[in-house]
Structures are given as C-alpha cells and as structure tokens.
Design a protein around this motif. Structure first.
Motif, PDB file in Angstrom:
ATOM      1  N   ASN A   5       2.002  17.821  16.013  1.00  0.00           N
ATOM      2  CA  ASN A   5       2.504  18.468  14.799  1.00  0.00           C
ATOM      3  C   ASN A   5       2.081  17.638  13.597  1.00  0.00           C
ATOM      4  O   ASN A   5       2.720  16.645  13.260  1.00  0.00           O
ATOM      5  CB  ASN A   5       4.033  18.592  14.847  1.00  0.00           C
ATOM      6  CG  ASN A   5       4.490  19.572  15.911  1.00  0.00           C
ATOM      7  OD1 ASN A   5       4.059  20.720  15.906  1.00  0.00           O
ATOM      8  ND2 ASN A   5       5.348  19.118  16.809  1.00  0.00           N
ATOM      9  N   ARG A   6       1.047  18.045  12.938  1.00  0.00           N
ATOM     10  CA  ARG A   6       0.572  17.328  11.766  1.00  0.00           C
ATOM     11  C   ARG A   6       1.206  17.902  10.516  1.00  0.00           C
ATOM     12  O   ARG A   6       1.831  18.953  10.525  1.00  0.00           O
ATOM     13  CB  ARG A   6      -0.955  17.434  11.675  1.00  0.00           C
ATOM     14  CG  ARG A   6      -1.679  16.606  12.713  1.00  0.00           C
ATOM     15  CD  ARG A   6      -3.162  16.643  12.498  1.00  0.00           C
ATOM     16  NE  ARG A   6      -3.532  16.082  11.180  1.00  0.00           N
ATOM     17  CZ  ARG A   6      -4.788  16.055  10.749  1.00  0.00           C
ATOM     18  NH1 ARG A   6      -5.748  16.537  11.458  1.00  0.00           N
ATOM     19  NH2 ARG A   6      -5.060  15.539   9.566  1.00  0.00           N
ATOM     20  N   ASP A   7       0.997  17.201   9.443  1.00  0.00           N
ATOM     21  CA  ASP A   7       1.474  17.650   8.143  1.00  0.00           C
ATOM     22  C   ASP A   7       0.915  19.051   7.875  1.00  0.00           C
ATOM     23  O   ASP A   7      -0.304  19.255   7.918  1.00  0.00           O
ATOM     24  CB  ASP A   7       0.968  16.661   7.082  1.00  0.00           C
ATOM     25  CG  ASP A   7       1.449  17.007   5.681  1.00  0.00           C
ATOM     26  OD1 ASP A   7       1.917  18.139   5.474  1.00  0.00           O
ATOM     27  OD2 ASP A   7       1.346  16.123   4.804  1.00  0.00           O
ATOM     28  N   PRO A   8       1.784  20.039   7.600  1.00  0.00           N
ATOM     29  CA  PRO A   8       1.301  21.406   7.396  1.00  0.00           C
ATOM     30  C   PRO A   8       0.343  21.540   6.224  1.00  0.00           C
ATOM     31  O   PRO A   8      -0.422  22.491   6.146  1.00  0.00           O
ATOM     32  CB  PRO A   8       2.598  22.201   7.155  1.00  0.00           C
ATOM     33  CG  PRO A   8       3.626  21.176   6.775  1.00  0.00           C
ATOM     34  CD  PRO A   8       3.244  19.937   7.506  1.00  0.00           C
ATOM     35  N   THR A   9       0.346  20.575   5.308  1.00  0.00           N
ATOM     36  CA  THR A   9      -0.593  20.656   4.192  1.00  0.00           C
ATOM     37  C   THR A   9      -2.018  20.372   4.629  1.00  0.00           C
ATOM     38  O   THR A   9      -2.969  20.694   3.919  1.00  0.00           O
ATOM     39  CB  THR A   9      -0.203  19.660   3.081  1.00  0.00           C
ATOM     40  OG1 THR A   9      -0.238  18.331   3.624  1.00  0.00           O
ATOM     41  CG2 THR A   9       1.198  19.955   2.554  1.00  0.00           C
ATOM     42  N   THR A  10      -2.184  19.725   5.787  1.00  0.00           N
ATOM     43  CA  THR A  10      -3.533  19.451   6.296  1.00  0.00           C
ATOM     44  C   THR A  10      -3.884  20.339   7.492  1.00  0.00           C
ATOM     45  O   THR A  10      -4.989  20.273   8.000  1.00  0.00           O
ATOM     46  CB  THR A  10      -3.670  17.982   6.715  1.00  0.00           C
ATOM     47  OG1 THR A  10      -2.734  17.706   7.763  1.00  0.00           O
ATOM     48  CG2 THR A  10      -3.404  17.053   5.538  1.00  0.00           C
ATOM     49  N   SER A  11      -2.955  21.145   7.945  1.00  0.00           N
ATOM     50  CA  SER A  11      -3.217  22.042   9.069  1.00  0.00           C
ATOM     51  C   SER A  11      -4.061  23.219   8.605  1.00  0.00           C
ATOM     52  O   SER A  11      -3.875  23.745   7.500  1.00  0.00           O
ATOM     53  CB  SER A  11      -1.886  22.531   9.648  1.00  0.00           C
ATOM     54  OG  SER A  11      -2.112  23.408  10.722  1.00  0.00           O
ATOM     55  N   ARG A  12      -4.976  23.645   9.457  1.00  0.00           N
ATOM     56  CA  ARG A  12      -5.875  24.750   9.127  1.00  0.00           C
ATOM     57  C   ARG A  12      -5.741  25.864  10.154  1.00  0.00           C
ATOM     58  O   ARG A  12      -5.405  25.624  11.321  1.00  0.00           O
ATOM     59  CB  ARG A  12      -7.329  24.259   9.095  1.00  0.00           C
ATOM     60  CG  ARG A  12      -7.589  23.169   8.059  1.00  0.00           C
ATOM     61  CD  ARG A  12      -7.524  23.718   6.639  1.00  0.00           C
ATOM     62  NE  ARG A  12      -7.837  22.697   5.652  1.00  0.00           N
ATOM     63  CZ  ARG A  12      -6.939  22.004   4.968  1.00  0.00           C
ATOM     64  NH1 ARG A  12      -5.636  22.211   5.213  1.00  0.00           N
ATOM     65  NH2 ARG A  12      -7.304  21.101   4.085  1.00  0.00           N
TER      66      ARG A  12
END
Length: 579
Positions: A5-12
C-alpha cells in the motif's frame, strides 16, 4: 496474500495488455508497488504463447489480412529449449513436482508444464483477480484531451460490449507470435507444392510419406524438422547460417539433410539449393519467425522518443567497458576478452548485435580486431552466435563450458577460445551425483574437471579445429602440472606463488615437468561415434547432464547479476545533476 500500500498520491492506474508470462509478472510487480492494475486478455485463460490449441488458421501461410487469427503458435511436441532452472521467476522457482503424476518433471519440459507453472504463479500471487478475460484491446493511444494530458486512452471490446477507459500508463505484454515472416524464394509463385508457416503447425501426421523442406534452423526449425522426420519420406532443412556448399545427413536420422539457402523454386515441383542439389518437394515449411505487430497501438511518436532516451543512457555503459579494454590492449601483448551481456545468453541475434556495437566502439579508439575476443556463454544460442561471428572474422571466447558436448559444439562452431572451469566441476562432483559424464571420470580414477580438459584438448587437436582451450578455476599446483601443454591457463596468485616456492627439481613425480597434453598425443586418443556427431541444439541438450546444466545456468545468472549491478552504479552517477 498481502499487497503493498503506497502513498495514493504516487499510485497509478495501469493497463497491462496480455496475460502471458510477461503480463503476469508485470502485473504482480506493479501491484506490489501499490499501483492499481487491470489486465486485458483476449483469451479465456492465462498463458499467452504457452497455450496450446489444435486449431489452425485457414490460410496456412497466414498472409490473408482478413483471416480469422489463431493466437497460438505452439505445436503438440514443443518442449522448452532452455532448462527449467533458467525460466522461473527469482522468487518462484520453476521446480519439478515429481510427486504430482499430472506434471512433467523433465529438465526441458513440454508446453503444458510451462502453462501449469504460470497457473501456479498466478494462483500463488492472486494475479487472476486483476484479469479481464475475453477482452480484446482494439486501440491504445495517448489521450488527446487536455484534462487527461499525459495519460492513455484504451478502447476494448468483450461480450459485455465496448469500453473506453483512461489509464495513467499502459504496458504491452501480448507478444508477437501471430504475424509470420516468410522466406523470399525466387520462382515460388509458380511452384505447385504446398506452403505452410510454423505458426500453423501442430502435429506431423499430415506430412506422412511426403518430401518436406523446412526453411530455418533456429529453435522451431530444429524441433519441427525432427518431428516431421518421424513420418515423412524425406526432410531437407535450409539454413542461411551454413556455408554455400553444405550437404550433410543430420545425426540420428536417415531421412534428414542439411542444406544452405534455396536458390530457386520451379514450376515442375523442383527446388534448387545453393549447393546445387535439387529436391522435388511436396511441402515447404517456413520456420522463419514473426514480425513485431501491434495494430492496436498508436504511440503518436512517444515510444520512439522514450526509447531513444533510454538507449542514450544505456549506451553510456558500453564506452566505459570499451575504454577499459582499450587500456588493457596497451598493457598486455596478447588478446583482450570483452564480456558480452550474459542476459543475452539465450538470444543469438541479440548477442551478435551487442558484439557489433562493442566492435564499433573499439574501432573509434583504433583497437585492432585481432587484439580482441568477445566472451559469450556457451548456451546453444551463444555457440550459434560464435559460429556466425567467427565467419565474419570476429574472434569469440566461449565460457561456462562444463561438458564435452559443449566443448565439441564450440570447436565445430570455430570459437577462438573455449574456457573450462576445472575446479567448479570438481566442487559439483563432491556434493552431487547423477551426472554420467562426471561419474565415468570418477570411476576411472580421474578428476572430472581435468578429464574434461583432456578430452576436449585431444578432440580439438586430433580433428584440426582452430580453437584454443583455456583451463580456469585451477585450485592448486597439482592441477597446473596435470594441465601442462594446454593452450591457456588462468591461475590464481596463490597457486603461482606455490610454484615459485617449489624446488626446481621436484621429488614427487606428480609435480614433474612433463608435458601431459600435446597435438602428437592427441592423435592417439579414441572417441566414440556418439562423440563425433555434428552437434546441433537437440543433441547438445540431450547430452548435457545435470552438472553442466546447473553450472551453466548459475554462471549466466551470476554474470547477469553483475551486469545489473554495473548498470545500477552507472545509474547513480549518470546523468549528472542538472543534465
């Protein structure tokens, strides 16, 4: 299984096209990094090129653009041409499952075993939940509207209807085995026989009692020619990598011949080869590969620009290698061996391209060709690359040779240097069993590494091959005395020091300065008929025991990892800041 689960701002949001091996591992890695992934697969199951179907296209040459396309080129007898140990993903080995009677335990398994492995992988990592089956991508292109600038528009269709979606990125993993290449043959349009591309080959039965010409001597050509030879009257293989006068019966068959390229086909049904031989054939089988074909993809020039940037970055690692080689040429009187990227070990054409690239850079710093060797792993593809490069006058150095079959095939290919690792074979023999070649040496009281050097040296010199033999991984001075007469030796400093400290006239006979290997003694060495065959991909794979397979695989993997580390180091220093 837990997902990252990465930061949603960097998720694509990413579309992966195709659910074969490349698509499955790509989707898994993207999801591990916290991205949202949708896989679009036109078929009803995973597996891509490994999915077998008896169905073929109505146009046997697959030339008709309106034909119904069959998205599989797998034939029933297909087995892998590299060992399973080299095919698995790093964290999910392609291990045999001998206790499961439905699985294929062979080191070179059939296509159904590869498909089963991919299914195991998908199940282990919950990949199938990301896949939309029976969904065909009809268009993928950079989005044109300002709101979605920098994103991709993907149009697809399925039984649920058409879809038009926006993604941050698209990864194309659908392979290129549906648009065949064909040989260009003078007079073929008036030739009355049947033609077929290997894309539409499944079983040999339709060719029973026929005279068949197979064009191509790479993996599919080797496989299919031998498959057909079981039922056909005659099979004639046309290869562009042989000399113009080649005409020989291939080992293990009495109805299989090797020729150079076809010169012309005639309306009376005859086919004339460059060697002057004429064959009246029923069928010509094109085992000539495929085109890169992605009709749905419209990059608007974006891909070519990015590839140019990537190539510019990767290209900077090559001058560094060549500059080091150029300096070494000034320091040593002999030849300098430049390593070819081991990640290309199973791709003949890629090896050749890489050597040409390196040679071009050496030319720019005025290093003569005769001072250079190019070090290539002794896979079958590496041996084939060496053969073609040597025919151009480029000197090759085949490494990771752990069996007589590899050494003999390398000599027949004309490799300038053949390198055998003595100590590594000894180490393997101490900890393993089940290799016939090693056990034969041990039973006769010989060290397996030294025995392989002796056999290979005698083979090369008895039959007049130009190759020089290099013994590496020697562990002690006794190894050196046992190898006296071999062309080249790589000896560690501690072994050289032990020689320096030895008495000028040794008391022990095993340390006597008597030449153990020489062209004269080689003439008296006897070889079996099985050892004197013309080695090809199939016979090499059959002859290589577990020691050579495992050690070759480990060597290639080790060198590949080293290359990766070098690139990572360059990535830290290039591009420099503000460039």
């Amino acid at each position: 299984m837990a997902h990252s689960n990465r930061d949603p701002t960097t998720s694509r949001h990413v579309a992966v096209i195709g659910a074969g091996a490349a698509g499955l591992v790509t989707a898994r890695e993207l999801r591990r990094e916290g991205h949202s992934v949708v896989m679009l697969e036109r078929g009803s199951q995973i597996g891509g090129v490994r999915t077998y179907t008896s169905q073929v296209e109505p146009d046997p040459l697959s030339l008709d653009p309106t034909r119904p396309v069959v998205h599989s080129s797998v034939y029933k007898s297909l087995r892998t041409n590299i060992p399973r140990e080299c095919m698995g993903f790093t964290d999910f080995p392609f291990a045999a499952r001998p206790h499961d009677g439905s699985r294929d335990p062979r080191r070179h398994p059939g296509h159904s075993e590869v498909l089963a492995y991919l299914r195991d992988f998908a199940k282990e990592f919950d990949v199938e939940e990301m896949i939309r089956f029976e969904t065909e991508v009809v268009r993928a292109e950079p989005a044109a509207d300002e709101e979605n600038r920098g994103k991709w528009r993907v149009e697809s269709r399925s039984s649920d209807g058409a879809a038009d979606e926006i993604y941050d990125a698209v990864v194309v993993c659908n392979g290129h085995y549906t648009e065949p290449r064909h040989a260009h043959i003078a007079g073929i349009h008036s030739w009355p026989g049947k033609q077929i591309h290997s894309h539409n080959y499944r079983v040999p039965d339709p060719f029973k009692d026929q005279i068949v010409i197979v064009i191509g001597s790479s993996a599919s050509g080797v496989d299919i020619s031998r498959d057909i030879a079981k039922v056909a009257k005659e099979v004639h293989v046309s290869s562009k990598s042989t000399s113009p006068d080649t005409y020989e019966m291939l080992p293990g068959y009495d109805n299989l011949w090797l020729h150079p390229v076809i010169e012309t086909a005639r309306k009376d049904g005859s086919v004339v080869f460059q060697n002057g031989k004429t064959v009246y054939a029923d069928t010509i089988m094109h085992c000539t590969g495929y085109k890169y074909y992605f009709p749905f993809l419209d990059t608007k020039g974006f891909t070519s620009y990015m590839l140019r940037m990537l190539w510019t970055w990767l290209w900077r690692t090559l001058p560094a290698i060549v500059n080091v080689g150029g300096d070494l040429v000034k320091l040593v009187p002999g030849r300098v061996s430049t390593e070819v990227d081991a990640r290309l070990a199973y791709d003949t054409n890629a090896i050749i391209r890489k050597v040409h690239d390196l040679l071009r850079l050496y030319n720019e710093i005025d290093v003569p060709h005769d001072r250079l060797l190019f070090k290539i792993p002794a896979t079958w593809q590496g041996i084939e690359a060496a053969k073609l490069l040597e025919s151009e006058g480029i000197q090759t150095h085949l490494t990771f040779v752990y069996s007589f079959a590899q050494a003999a095939a390398a000599a027949q290919a004309g490799a300038s240097v053949i390198q055998i690792f003595v100590g590594r074979l000894r180490d393997w023999a101490r900890n393993h069993s089940g290799d016939t070649e090693i056990e034969t040496a041990v039973k006769s009281g010989e060290d397996p590494g030294l025995a392989l050097v002796r056999r290979s040296y005698n083979y090369i010199h008895k039959y007049g091959y130009k190759s020089k033999l290099m013994a590496a991984a020697v562990r002690n001075k006794q190894d050196l005395f046992s190898l006296l007469g071999v062309d080249y030796v790589i000896a560690p400093l501690k072994v050289l020091q032990s020689l320096k400290d030895s008495p000028a006239i040794p008391d022990d006979e095993k340390y006597s300065f008597v030449r153990k290997l020489s062209p004269e003694t080689a003439t008296h060495y006897n070889f079996t008929n099985k050892e004197l065959i013309k080695w090809d991909q199939l016979s090499l794979a059959s002859a290589m025991g577990p020691a050579s397979v495992e050690l070759l695989s480990a060597g290639v993997e080790g060198y590949a990892n080293q290359a990766k580390r070098v690139e990572e180091l360059f990535g830290k220093i290039w591009p420099p800041p503000n460039v």
